[in-house]
Design a protein around this motif. Structure first.
Motif, PDB file in Angstrom:
ATOM      1  N   UNK A  68     -74.403 -85.196 -28.209  1.00 21.10           N
ATOM      2  CA  UNK A  68     -74.748 -84.022 -27.818  1.00 21.10           C
ATOM      3  C   UNK A  68     -73.917 -83.871 -29.216  1.00 21.10           C
ATOM      4  N   UNK A  69     -74.551 -82.721 -29.677  1.00 19.95           N
ATOM      5  CA  UNK A  69     -74.644 -81.767 -31.529  1.00 19.95           C
ATOM      6  C   UNK A  69     -73.030 -80.937 -30.850  1.00 19.95           C
ATOM      7  N   UNK A  70     -72.224 -81.261 -31.811  1.00 18.93           N
ATOM      8  CA  UNK A  70     -71.314 -79.948 -31.959  1.00 18.93           C
ATOM      9  C   UNK A  70     -71.043 -78.731 -33.063  1.00 18.93           C
ATOM     10  N   UNK A  71     -70.992 -77.613 -32.841  1.00 20.83           N
ATOM     11  CA  UNK A  71     -70.740 -77.175 -34.079  1.00 20.83           C
ATOM     12  C   UNK A  71     -69.544 -76.584 -33.865  1.00 20.83           C
ATOM     13  N   UNK A  72     -68.614 -76.522 -34.755  1.00 15.91           N
ATOM     14  CA  UNK A  72     -67.130 -76.246 -35.195  1.00 15.91           C
ATOM     15  C   UNK A  72     -67.361 -74.859 -35.755  1.00 15.91           C
ATOM     16  N   UNK A  73     -66.587 -73.640 -35.086  1.00 16.00           N
ATOM     17  CA  UNK A  73     -66.581 -72.405 -36.160  1.00 16.00           C
ATOM     18  C   UNK A  73     -65.442 -72.491 -37.036  1.00 16.00           C
ATOM     19  N   UNK A  74     -64.644 -73.440 -37.375  1.00 17.39           N
ATOM     20  CA  UNK A  74     -64.420 -73.972 -39.168  1.00 17.39           C
ATOM     21  C   UNK A  74     -64.315 -75.255 -39.207  1.00 17.39           C
ATOM     22  N   UNK A  75     -64.827 -75.483 -40.044  1.00 17.15           N
ATOM     23  CA  UNK A  75     -64.594 -76.910 -40.488  1.00 17.15           C
ATOM     24  C   UNK A  75     -63.903 -77.361 -41.761  1.00 17.15           C
ATOM     25  N   UNK A  77     -60.007 -79.873 -42.770  1.00 16.73           N
ATOM     26  CA  UNK A  77     -60.029 -81.099 -42.343  1.00 16.73           C
ATOM     27  C   UNK A  77     -58.939 -80.895 -41.436  1.00 16.73           C
ATOM     28  N   UNK A  78     -57.729 -80.561 -41.014  1.00 12.48           N
ATOM     29  CA  UNK A  78     -56.687 -80.386 -40.227  1.00 12.48           C
ATOM     30  C   UNK A  78     -57.710 -80.486 -38.560  1.00 12.48           C
ATOM     31  N   UNK A  79     -58.598 -78.980 -38.641  1.00 17.06           N
ATOM     32  CA  UNK A  79     -59.548 -78.927 -37.223  1.00 17.06           C
ATOM     33  C   UNK A  79     -59.965 -80.334 -36.791  1.00 17.06           C
ATOM     34  N   UNK A  80     -60.661 -80.304 -38.305  1.00 18.47           N
ATOM     35  CA  UNK A  80     -61.989 -81.606 -37.346  1.00 18.47           C
ATOM     36  C   UNK A  80     -61.050 -83.031 -37.527  1.00 18.47           C
ATOM     37  N   UNK A  81     -59.624 -83.498 -37.651  1.00 19.18           N
ATOM     38  CA  UNK A  81     -59.007 -84.039 -37.369  1.00 19.18           C
ATOM     39  C   UNK A  81     -58.645 -84.292 -35.488  1.00 19.18           C
ATOM     40  N   UNK A 121     -67.936 -81.687 -20.661  1.00 14.88           N
ATOM     41  CA  UNK A 121     -67.638 -81.014 -21.234  1.00 14.88           C
ATOM     42  C   UNK A 121     -66.740 -79.684 -21.061  1.00 14.88           C
ATOM     43  N   UNK A 122     -66.412 -78.896 -19.847  1.00 15.32           N
ATOM     44  CA  UNK A 122     -65.696 -77.997 -19.500  1.00 15.32           C
ATOM     45  C   UNK A 122     -64.049 -78.563 -19.996  1.00 15.32           C
ATOM     46  N   UNK A 123     -63.979 -79.569 -19.790  1.00 15.55           N
ATOM     47  CA  UNK A 123     -62.584 -80.215 -19.661  1.00 15.55           C
ATOM     48  C   UNK A 123     -62.098 -80.458 -21.349  1.00 15.55           C
ATOM     49  N   UNK A 124     -63.336 -80.827 -22.015  1.00 18.86           N
ATOM     50  CA  UNK A 124     -63.430 -81.439 -23.598  1.00 18.86           C
ATOM     51  C   UNK A 124     -63.747 -80.428 -24.027  1.00 18.86           C
ATOM     52  N   UNK A 125     -65.215 -80.010 -24.242  1.00 22.92           N
ATOM     53  CA  UNK A 125     -65.558 -78.923 -25.458  1.00 22.92           C
ATOM     54  C   UNK A 125     -65.571 -77.488 -25.318  1.00 22.92           C
ATOM     55  N   UNK A 126     -65.251 -77.014 -23.716  1.00 20.46           N
ATOM     56  CA  UNK A 126     -65.502 -75.547 -23.173  1.00 20.46           C
ATOM     57  C   UNK A 126     -64.430 -75.449 -23.627  1.00 20.46           C
ATOM     58  N   UNK A 128     -61.853 -75.985 -25.788  1.00 19.54           N
ATOM     59  CA  UNK A 128     -61.540 -76.515 -27.221  1.00 19.54           C
ATOM     60  C   UNK A 128     -61.931 -75.026 -28.109  1.00 19.54           C
ATOM     61  N   UNK A 129     -60.916 -74.298 -28.201  1.00 16.30           N
ATOM     62  CA  UNK A 129     -61.378 -73.420 -29.203  1.00 16.30           C
ATOM     63  C   UNK A 129     -62.066 -72.824 -30.413  1.00 16.30           C
ATOM     64  N   UNK A 130     -61.967 -74.420 -30.942  1.00 16.21           N
ATOM     65  CA  UNK A 130     -62.970 -74.879 -32.558  1.00 16.21           C
ATOM     66  C   UNK A 130     -63.918 -74.785 -31.782  1.00 16.21           C
ATOM     67  N   UNK A 131     -64.971 -75.239 -30.638  1.00 17.55           N
ATOM     68  CA  UNK A 131     -66.117 -75.461 -31.019  1.00 17.55           C
ATOM     69  C   UNK A 131     -66.916 -74.173 -30.697  1.00 17.55           C
ATOM     70  N   UNK A 132     -67.249 -73.723 -31.665  1.00 19.73           N
ATOM     71  CA  UNK A 132     -68.818 -72.637 -31.597  1.00 19.73           C
ATOM     72  C   UNK A 132     -69.097 -73.064 -30.754  1.00 19.73           C
ATOM     73  N   UNK A 133     -70.361 -74.094 -30.637  1.00 22.39           N
ATOM     74  CA  UNK A 133     -71.676 -74.130 -29.628  1.00 22.39           C
ATOM     75  C   UNK A 133     -71.645 -75.831 -29.465  1.00 22.39           C
TER      76      UNK A 133
END
Length: 157
Positions: A68-75, A77-81, A121-126, A128-133
Motif C-alpha cells: 500500500x502506497x500512502x500519500x499524506x496531506x503534509x509530510x 515530523x509529528x504527523x508522520x510519527x 482501510x476504513x478503520x486505519x487509512x480513511x 486518518x485526516x492526514x492521509x490524502x490518498x
C-alpha cells in the motif's frame, strides 16, 4: 567497529539463527567460547535487532497480502510519527517504510480476504485526516522473501 569475524557471524546467523554455537564457530574459524562472546556482544550492541521465525502470512490465516502506497496531506515530523505509531499497532500491517518520492509511506499489509482489507482501510487509512490518498497493489506471488545480506563490499560491481 565490526571486524571480519563479526560480519561473518552476522551473515551466518541471518541464514540460520538456530545454528549451534560449535557449528557457527567452526564455520567462522573461532573457538566456540569466543564465537559465543562475539554473538552475545552483537546482540547487546544492537547489531542483531531480534531473532524471529519467518512464517508465511497464509499459515497464520492471512492469505492475501498487499503493498500500500500512502500519500499524506503534509509530510511533517509529528504527523508522520503519529500515523506510523498507529500503523505499528494495526495487526494487519507487517512492515512500514517512510520513503522519498511520490508517496510518503509504503506498507506491507496482510488480510484474511478483500472484505477484511476493506475494513482495515476504513478503520486505519480513511479514518486518518492526514492521509490524502493511498494505492493498493495486491501481491500475486512473493518471489523472494527478505533474507540475509552479505557484508557491504563483498559483492563485485
Amino acid at each position: 567497529m565490526l571486524d571480519a569475524f563479526d560480519l561473518r557471524i552476522l551473515a551466518l546467523l541471518q541464514e540460520d539463527a538456530r545454528i549451534s554455537m560449535p557449528d557457527l564457530a567452526a564455520r567462522v574459524g573461532l573457538s566456540a567460547p569466543a564465537c559465543y562472546r562475539r554473538a552475545r556482544a552483537l546482540r547487546e550492541q544492537g547489531a542483531i535487532a531480534r531473532e524471529v521465525a519467518l512464517v508465511p502470512p497464509s499459515t497464520m490465516g492471512w492469505p492475501v497480502t498487499m503493498i500500500v502506497l500512502v500519500t499524506l496531506e503534509r509530510d511533517r515530523g509529528r504527523i508522520v510519527e503519529e500515523i506510523v505509531t498507529r500503523l505499528q499497532r494495526a495487526p494487519e500491517v507487517m512492515d512500514v517504510w517512510y520513503v522519498t518520492g511520490d508517496h510518503d509511506l509504503v506498507l506491507h499489509v496482510a488480510a484474511r480476504d478483500m472484505a477484511s482489507y476493506d475494513a482495515f482501510t476504513h478503520r486505519v487509512l480513511h479514518a486518518d485526516e492526514h492521509v490524502r490518498n493511498f494505492k493498493t497493489q495486491v501481491v500475486m506471488r512473493q518471489a523472494k522473501r527478505a533474507g540475509a545480506l552479505p557484508p557491504a563490499g563483498s559483492i563485485a560491481n
